[in-house]
Enzyme design. Structure first.
Site, PDB file in Angstrom:
ATOM      1  N   ASN A  12      -7.305  -6.089  -4.232  1.00 51.78           N
ATOM      2  CA  ASN A  12      -7.186  -6.747  -5.274  1.00 51.78           C
ATOM      3  C   ASN A  12      -7.577  -8.065  -3.966  1.00 51.78           C
ATOM      4  O   ASN A  12      -7.018  -8.513  -3.024  1.00 51.78           O
ATOM      5  CB  ASN A  12      -5.151  -6.351  -4.313  1.00 51.78           C
ATOM      6  CG  ASN A  12      -4.514  -8.443  -5.043  1.00 51.78           C
ATOM      7  OD1 ASN A  12      -5.313  -9.017  -5.501  1.00 51.78           O
ATOM      8  ND2 ASN A  12      -3.636  -8.142  -4.662  1.00 51.78           N
ATOM      9  N   TRP A  13      -8.564  -8.919  -4.794  1.00 49.50           N
ATOM     10  CA  TRP A  13      -8.951 -10.104  -4.850  1.00 49.50           C
ATOM     11  C   TRP A  13      -8.257 -11.241  -4.278  1.00 49.50           C
ATOM     12  O   TRP A  13      -8.702 -11.963  -3.652  1.00 49.50           O
ATOM     13  CB  TRP A  13     -10.388 -10.512  -4.812  1.00 49.50           C
ATOM     14  CG  TRP A  13     -11.115  -9.638  -4.764  1.00 49.50           C
ATOM     15  CD1 TRP A  13     -11.741  -8.348  -4.474  1.00 49.50           C
ATOM     16  CD2 TRP A  13     -12.160  -9.167  -5.731  1.00 49.50           C
ATOM     17  NE1 TRP A  13     -12.030  -7.787  -4.160  1.00 49.50           N
ATOM     18  CE2 TRP A  13     -12.802  -8.112  -5.316  1.00 49.50           C
ATOM     19  CE3 TRP A  13     -12.948  -9.323  -7.010  1.00 49.50           C
ATOM     20  CZ2 TRP A  13     -13.886  -7.635  -6.326  1.00 49.50           C
ATOM     21  CZ3 TRP A  13     -13.825  -9.040  -7.352  1.00 49.50           C
ATOM     22  CH2 TRP A  13     -14.175  -7.894  -7.652  1.00 49.50           C
ATOM     23  N   LYS A  14      -6.674 -11.682  -4.797  1.00 46.88           N
ATOM     24  CA  LYS A  14      -5.915 -12.423  -4.682  1.00 46.88           C
ATOM     25  C   LYS A  14      -6.403 -13.306  -5.349  1.00 46.88           C
ATOM     26  O   LYS A  14      -7.349 -14.042  -5.920  1.00 46.88           O
ATOM     27  CB  LYS A  14      -5.727 -12.528  -3.523  1.00 46.88           C
ATOM     28  CG  LYS A  14      -4.589 -10.621  -2.968  1.00 46.88           C
ATOM     29  CD  LYS A  14      -3.676 -10.991  -1.471  1.00 46.88           C
ATOM     30  CE  LYS A  14      -3.524  -9.826  -1.519  1.00 46.88           C
ATOM     31  NZ  LYS A  14      -2.887  -9.674  -0.321  1.00 46.88           N
ATOM     32  N   HIS A  99       3.612  -7.879  -6.946  1.00 49.37           N
ATOM     33  CA  HIS A  99       3.030  -7.616  -6.493  1.00 49.37           C
ATOM     34  C   HIS A  99       4.347  -8.442  -4.825  1.00 49.37           C
ATOM     35  O   HIS A  99       4.710  -9.569  -5.524  1.00 49.37           O
ATOM     36  CB  HIS A  99       1.977  -8.712  -5.743  1.00 49.37           C
ATOM     37  CG  HIS A  99       0.833  -8.311  -4.845  1.00 49.37           C
ATOM     38  ND1 HIS A  99       1.449  -9.078  -3.805  1.00 49.37           N
ATOM     39  CD2 HIS A  99       0.166  -7.704  -3.873  1.00 49.37           C
ATOM     40  CE1 HIS A  99       0.660  -8.939  -2.476  1.00 49.37           C
ATOM     41  NE2 HIS A  99      -0.697  -7.777  -2.525  1.00 49.37           N
ATOM     42  N   GLU A 101       3.058 -10.663  -2.791  1.00 47.44           N
ATOM     43  CA  GLU A 101       3.096 -12.477  -3.200  1.00 47.44           C
ATOM     44  C   GLU A 101       4.030 -13.162  -4.544  1.00 47.44           C
ATOM     45  O   GLU A 101       4.491 -13.873  -3.952  1.00 47.44           O
ATOM     46  CB  GLU A 101       2.166 -13.128  -2.831  1.00 47.44           C
ATOM     47  CG  GLU A 101       1.602 -12.877  -1.028  1.00 47.44           C
ATOM     48  CD  GLU A 101       0.311 -12.547  -2.024  1.00 47.44           C
ATOM     49  OE1 GLU A 101      -0.474 -12.045  -2.206  1.00 47.44           O
ATOM     50  OE2 GLU A 101      -0.085 -11.418  -0.563  1.00 47.44           O
ATOM     51  N   GLU A 171       4.027  -0.503  -0.549  1.00 48.10           N
ATOM     52  CA  GLU A 171       2.981  -1.910   0.149  1.00 48.10           C
ATOM     53  C   GLU A 171       4.386  -1.947   1.056  1.00 48.10           C
ATOM     54  O   GLU A 171       4.488  -3.360   0.229  1.00 48.10           O
ATOM     55  CB  GLU A 171       2.229  -2.485  -0.757  1.00 48.10           C
ATOM     56  CG  GLU A 171       1.254  -2.480  -1.377  1.00 48.10           C
ATOM     57  CD  GLU A 171       0.333  -3.667  -1.726  1.00 48.10           C
ATOM     58  OE1 GLU A 171      -0.612  -3.387  -1.622  1.00 48.10           O
ATOM     59  OE2 GLU A 171       0.719  -4.255  -2.357  1.00 48.10           O
ATOM     60  N   GLY A 177      -1.768  -7.832   5.051  1.00 48.52           N
ATOM     61  CA  GLY A 177      -2.456  -9.320   5.684  1.00 48.52           C
ATOM     62  C   GLY A 177      -1.880  -9.203   7.692  1.00 48.52           C
ATOM     63  O   GLY A 177      -2.201 -10.550   7.808  1.00 48.52           O
ATOM     64  N   SER A 217      -2.484  -3.515   5.401  1.00 44.08           N
ATOM     65  CA  SER A 217      -3.986  -3.290   6.130  1.00 44.08           C
ATOM     66  C   SER A 217      -4.428  -2.531   5.916  1.00 44.08           C
ATOM     67  O   SER A 217      -5.423  -1.380   7.001  1.00 44.08           O
ATOM     68  CB  SER A 217      -3.126  -3.899   7.547  1.00 44.08           C
ATOM     69  OG  SER A 217      -2.522  -5.302   7.053  1.00 44.08           O
ATOM     70  N   GLY A 238      -6.492  -5.288   0.147  1.00 47.15           N
ATOM     71  CA  GLY A 238      -6.342  -6.778  -0.005  1.00 47.15           C
ATOM     72  C   GLY A 238      -7.722  -7.316   0.813  1.00 47.15           C
ATOM     73  O   GLY A 238      -8.631  -7.401   1.166  1.00 47.15           O
TER      74      GLY A 238
HETATM   75  P1  PGA Z   1      -3.731  -6.534   2.544  1.00 46.29           P
HETATM   76  O1  PGA Z   1      -3.344  -7.014   1.272  1.00 46.29           O
HETATM   77  O2  PGA Z   1      -4.826  -5.387   2.326  1.00 46.29           O
HETATM   78  O3  PGA Z   1      -4.950  -7.988   3.455  1.00 46.29           O
HETATM   79  O4  PGA Z   1      -2.824  -6.120   4.209  1.00 46.29           O
HETATM   80  C1  PGA Z   1      -3.404  -5.898   1.152  1.00 46.29           C
HETATM   81  C2  PGA Z   1      -2.363  -6.461  -0.926  1.00 46.29           C
HETATM   82  O5  PGA Z   1      -1.537  -7.157  -0.593  1.00 46.29           O
HETATM   83  O6  PGA Z   1      -2.394  -5.687  -2.134  1.00 46.29           O
END
Ligand code: PGA
Length: 257
Positions: A12-14, A99, A101, A171, A177, A217, A238
């Site tokens: 997931n490159w956001k 997600h 976010e 998640e 993150g 993470s 991510g």
């Molecule tokens: P992260 O994000 O690997 O940076 O913790 C995971 C995600 O948001 O899918």
């Protein structure tokens, strides 16, 4: 890992990387991984990088394109939205839905998430439903209650086939993150709970087919450990997916897990 379920890793490159940066990324990544056999790989760039990614990945088996979001409407006066048909047209096969976010920064509710899952299935795009508790909810001992509600409200009313074609990503919000992760036991406990809730929403045969990913993470150093848990079939990555070599290492770890 059950033999029934093929492992699946997703990047997931956001809101990172332009289309030109994605082109360079894919060249490097494909060089590193060479073959894709035992693992499905889903790459999830921003909308503007989908056309180029689609072109570059067209002939590569085992690597699929995903989108980060989808409109809950078919078409029409919804300025700024991207429809399922538009995604299909670019050969998008998966879509992230709910997600953390999207839930926390953009106010997505379980009802909206349900509508997005429905439209994705109608267009044969497989949803990756993301669920997870906040730290506060975990500290209050409510994580199972939260997961159950997120699953029920998002997944009630779908056919067994649609459910089998859904990926659920667990998640924990506090792990995204942050560099913090649950222990292997905690992660397996949550995934087992998710699978048994899915069995209640469908039946045990269907629940055994649904692929579950851990996200939050994930790094090359912890991928193999997470994948050793019986109910974890993949990882959703991510930050560590933004570097093609690092994500290739995660792929190699998954390949050998
Ligand atoms: P992260 O994000 O690997 O940076 O913790 C995971 C995600 O948001 O899918």
């Amino acid at each position: 890992m059950s033999h029934l379920r093929k492992k699946v890793i997703a990047a997931n490159w956001k809101m990172n990387m332009t289309a030109s940066e994605v082109t360079a990324y894919l060249t490097n990544f494909l060089e590193e991984i060479k073959t894709v056999l035992a693992v499905d790989v889903i790459l999830i760039p921003s909308f503007t990088s989908l056309p180029k990614s689609s072109e570059l990945l067209a002939l590569i088996p085992g690597i699929y394109l995903g989108a980060q979001n989808i409109s809950s409407h078919d078409k029409g006066a919804f300025t700024g939205e991207i429809s399922a048909a538009m995604l299909r047209d670019l050969f998008v096969r998966y879509v992230l839905i709910g997600h953390s976010e999207r839930r926390h920064l953009f106010g997505e509710t379980n009802d909206l998430i349900h509508a997005k899952i429905a439209i994705a299935h109608r267009h044969e795009i497989r949803p990756i439903l993301c669920i997870g508790e906040t730290l506060e909810e975990r500290l209050a001992g409510k994580e199972k209650q939260v997961l159950e509600q997120q699953l029920r409200e998002a997944l009630t009313g779908f056919s067994l086939e649609q459910l089998a074609n859904t990926i659920v990503a667990y998640e924990p919000v506090w792990a995204i993150g942050t560099g913090k992760t649950p222990t292997l036991d905690q992660a397996e406990e949550s995934h087992l709970f998710i699978r048994s809730t899915l069995a209640q929403l469908s039946n045990s045969t269907t629940a055994q087919k649904i692929r579950l990913q851990y996200g939050g993470s994930v790094t090359p150093a912890n991928t193999r450990e997470f994948l050793s848990a019986p109910n974890i079939d993949g990882v959703l990555v991510g930050s560590a997916s933004l570097d093609p070599r690092t994500f290739a290492q995660i792929f190699l770890q998954a390949q050998h897990a």
